[in-house]
Write a protein that holds these residues in place. Structure first.
Motif, PDB file in Angstrom:
ATOM      1  N   PRO A 133     -39.505  66.571  99.065  1.00  0.00           N
ATOM      2  CA  PRO A 133     -38.137  66.384  98.580  1.00  0.00           C
ATOM      3  C   PRO A 133     -37.703  67.537  97.689  1.00  0.00           C
ATOM      4  N   PRO A 134     -36.404  67.842  97.648  1.00  0.00           N
ATOM      5  CA  PRO A 134     -35.933  68.911  96.772  1.00  0.00           C
ATOM      6  C   PRO A 134     -35.983  68.489  95.299  1.00  0.00           C
ATOM      7  N   VAL A 135     -36.466  69.388  94.474  1.00  0.00           N
ATOM      8  CA  VAL A 135     -36.411  69.182  93.025  1.00  0.00           C
ATOM      9  C   VAL A 135     -35.074  69.691  92.499  1.00  0.00           C
ATOM     10  N   ILE A 136     -34.662  70.851  93.020  1.00  0.00           N
ATOM     11  CA  ILE A 136     -33.398  71.470  92.620  1.00  0.00           C
ATOM     12  C   ILE A 136     -32.478  71.555  93.832  1.00  0.00           C
ATOM     13  N   GLU A 137     -31.260  71.073  93.669  1.00  0.00           N
ATOM     14  CA  GLU A 137     -30.210  71.222  94.685  1.00  0.00           C
ATOM     15  C   GLU A 137     -28.953  71.703  93.975  1.00  0.00           C
ATOM     16  N   MET A 138     -28.581  72.948  94.228  1.00  0.00           N
ATOM     17  CA  MET A 138     -27.412  73.539  93.579  1.00  0.00           C
ATOM     18  C   MET A 138     -26.470  74.051  94.658  1.00  0.00           C
ATOM     19  N   ALA A 139     -25.198  73.687  94.560  1.00  0.00           N
ATOM     20  CA  ALA A 139     -24.219  74.083  95.580  1.00  0.00           C
ATOM     21  C   ALA A 139     -22.937  74.576  94.917  1.00  0.00           C
ATOM     22  N   GLY A 140     -22.497  75.766  95.316  1.00  0.00           N
ATOM     23  CA  GLY A 140     -21.243  76.322  94.803  1.00  0.00           C
ATOM     24  C   GLY A 140     -21.213  76.443  93.295  1.00  0.00           C
ATOM     25  N   ALA A 141     -22.345  76.758  92.691  1.00  0.00           N
ATOM     26  CA  ALA A 141     -22.455  76.755  91.227  1.00  0.00           C
ATOM     27  C   ALA A 141     -21.703  77.933  90.610  1.00  0.00           C
ATOM     28  N   ARG A 142     -20.744  77.592  89.770  1.00  0.00           N
ATOM     29  CA  ARG A 142     -19.969  78.599  89.038  1.00  0.00           C
ATOM     30  C   ARG A 142     -20.004  78.298  87.548  1.00  0.00           C
ATOM     31  N   LYS A 143     -20.086  79.357  86.758  1.00  0.00           N
ATOM     32  CA  LYS A 143     -20.014  79.222  85.311  1.00  0.00           C
ATOM     33  C   LYS A 143     -19.120  80.318  84.761  1.00  0.00           C
ATOM     34  N   THR A 144     -18.047  79.894  84.111  1.00  0.00           N
ATOM     35  CA  THR A 144     -17.085  80.823  83.531  1.00  0.00           C
ATOM     36  C   THR A 144     -17.064  80.634  82.022  1.00  0.00           C
ATOM     37  N   TYR A 145     -17.170  81.742  81.305  1.00  0.00           N
ATOM     38  CA  TYR A 145     -17.056  81.712  79.845  1.00  0.00           C
ATOM     39  C   TYR A 145     -15.682  82.244  79.460  1.00  0.00           C
ATOM     40  N   ARG A 146     -15.079  81.626  78.452  1.00  0.00           N
ATOM     41  CA  ARG A 146     -13.755  82.042  78.003  1.00  0.00           C
ATOM     42  C   ARG A 146     -13.782  82.377  76.520  1.00  0.00           C
ATOM     43  N   SER A 147     -13.138  83.463  76.179  1.00  0.00           N
ATOM     44  CA  SER A 147     -12.964  83.863  74.775  1.00  0.00           C
ATOM     45  C   SER A 147     -11.519  84.311  74.608  1.00  0.00           C
ATOM     46  N   GLY A 148     -10.694  83.421  74.083  1.00  0.00           N
ATOM     47  CA  GLY A 148      -9.266  83.725  73.998  1.00  0.00           C
ATOM     48  C   GLY A 148      -8.673  83.835  75.382  1.00  0.00           C
ATOM     49  N   GLN A 149      -8.080  84.982  75.672  1.00  0.00           N
ATOM     50  CA  GLN A 149      -7.471  85.212  76.983  1.00  0.00           C
ATOM     51  C   GLN A 149      -8.446  85.827  77.984  1.00  0.00           C
ATOM     52  N   ILE A 150      -9.650  86.104  77.523  1.00  0.00           N
ATOM     53  CA  ILE A 150     -10.626  86.785  78.375  1.00  0.00           C
ATOM     54  C   ILE A 150     -11.540  85.769  79.052  1.00  0.00           C
ATOM     55  N   GLU A 151     -11.730  85.947  80.353  1.00  0.00           N
ATOM     56  CA  GLU A 151     -12.655  85.107  81.124  1.00  0.00           C
ATOM     57  C   GLU A 151     -13.738  85.980  81.739  1.00  0.00           C
ATOM     58  N   PHE A 152     -14.950  85.451  81.749  1.00  0.00           N
ATOM     59  CA  PHE A 152     -16.064  86.142  82.390  1.00  0.00           C
ATOM     60  C   PHE A 152     -16.821  85.141  83.242  1.00  0.00           C
ATOM     61  N   GLU A 153     -16.938  85.447  84.533  1.00  0.00           N
ATOM     62  CA  GLU A 153     -17.636  84.552  85.448  1.00  0.00           C
ATOM     63  C   GLU A 153     -19.096  84.993  85.552  1.00  0.00           C
ATOM     64  N   ALA A 154     -19.984  84.246  84.909  1.00  0.00           N
ATOM     65  CA  ALA A 154     -21.409  84.584  84.893  1.00  0.00           C
ATOM     66  C   ALA A 154     -22.111  84.189  86.183  1.00  0.00           C
ATOM     67  N   LEU A 155     -21.696  83.062  86.774  1.00  0.00           N
ATOM     68  CA  LEU A 155     -22.196  82.632  88.076  1.00  0.00           C
ATOM     69  C   LEU A 155     -21.001  82.492  89.007  1.00  0.00           C
ATOM     70  N   SER A 156     -21.120  83.041  90.216  1.00  0.00           N
ATOM     71  CA  SER A 156     -19.949  83.162  91.081  1.00  0.00           C
ATOM     72  C   SER A 156     -20.050  82.371  92.374  1.00  0.00           C
TER      73      SER A 156
END
Length: 236
Positions: free
Chosen positions: A6-29
């Motif tokens: 069986p799968p231990v980890i199942e990750m699909a379409g994983a995105r992580k965006t950090y925001r600082s004021g008006q600035i965005e940074f996508e760490a996972l795309s």
């Protein structure tokens, strides 16, 4: 025909965006990743590639902006903070570059500590801690404090601490980063033994020589998986 583990980890379409004021940074795309029970996987990439963010997500230390992550069949995104803390304590055995051992406590007490927070009864947690230290070859160092141990031995204590709770997976973040070459070989040899015994191991590193000791290497760059395949060690 035997069923796949069986799968231990199942990750699909994983995105992580950090925001600082008006600035965005996508760490996972948009990462898709599956790790089955008993696999030994290295996630490798340079600084800024997104591998540290991915480690934080896998370890339930951070949450996704979008996409899904299931750990041991459980949808992590739906868990409360209390439930996430329980998952971190019971399902994930962490091993870090910094050993995070308390200098005033013996090796045995350091291994026991997470089980204290998990409210494991004293006799049981002591037995489990002693067994875990024996498993990593430190049965003669139970009463030694971290300052009385070598770097490699301290990392073995950290691995024993990760093992004592019988986690779903061991998540190791740059576990050899503070070790000399001999201690690095020692710790990686221990991971080989744990993998051979059926443990699921996910190793995060920027060192390709370390990553090649795993059986599968996932390379991350600019928040994306750019390659995923068996290592030479697996082919040997």
């Amino acid at each position: 025909m035997s069923a796949l583990p069986p799968p231990v980890i199942e990750m699909a379409g994983a995105r992580k965006t950090y925001r600082s004021g008006q600035i965005e940074f996508e760490a996972l795309s948009g990462i898709d990743l599956s790790v089955t029970e008993g696999e030994y996987v290295a996630i490798v990439g340079p600084s800024g590639s997104g591998k540290s963010t991915l480690m934080n997500i896998l370890g339930c230390l951070d949450v996704l902006t979008s996409g899904s992550y299931r750990l041991g069949g459980e949808d992590v995104e739906r868990l409360s903070e209390v439930a996430l803390a329980r998952v971190r304590n019971r399902q994930i055995g962490f091993v870090f570059q910094q050993f995070h051992l308390l200098p005033s406590l013996s090796a045995l007490r350091n291994v026991e500590l997470p089980m204290v927070y998990g409210r494991v009864e004293k006799t049981e947690r002591r037995e489990r801690a002693a067994a875990a230290l024996e498993r990593v070859g430190l049965s003669d160092r139970l009463n030694n404090r971290p300052g009385e141990l070598s770097g490699g031995q301290q990392q073995r204590v950290a691995v024993a601490r990760a093992l004592a709770g019988d986690p779903t997976m061991i998540l190791a973040d740059e576990p050899t980063g503070n070790l000399d070459s001999a201690s690095t070989d020692d710790v990686l040899g221990l991971f080989d033994e744990l993998h051979a015994a059926g443990r699921t191991i996910v190793l995060i590193t920027h060192e390709h020589d370390v990553a090649r000791r795993a059986r599968r290497m996932v390379t991350v760059r600019d928040g994306l998986i750019v390659s995923d395949g068996a290592t030479q060690e697996a082919a040997a």
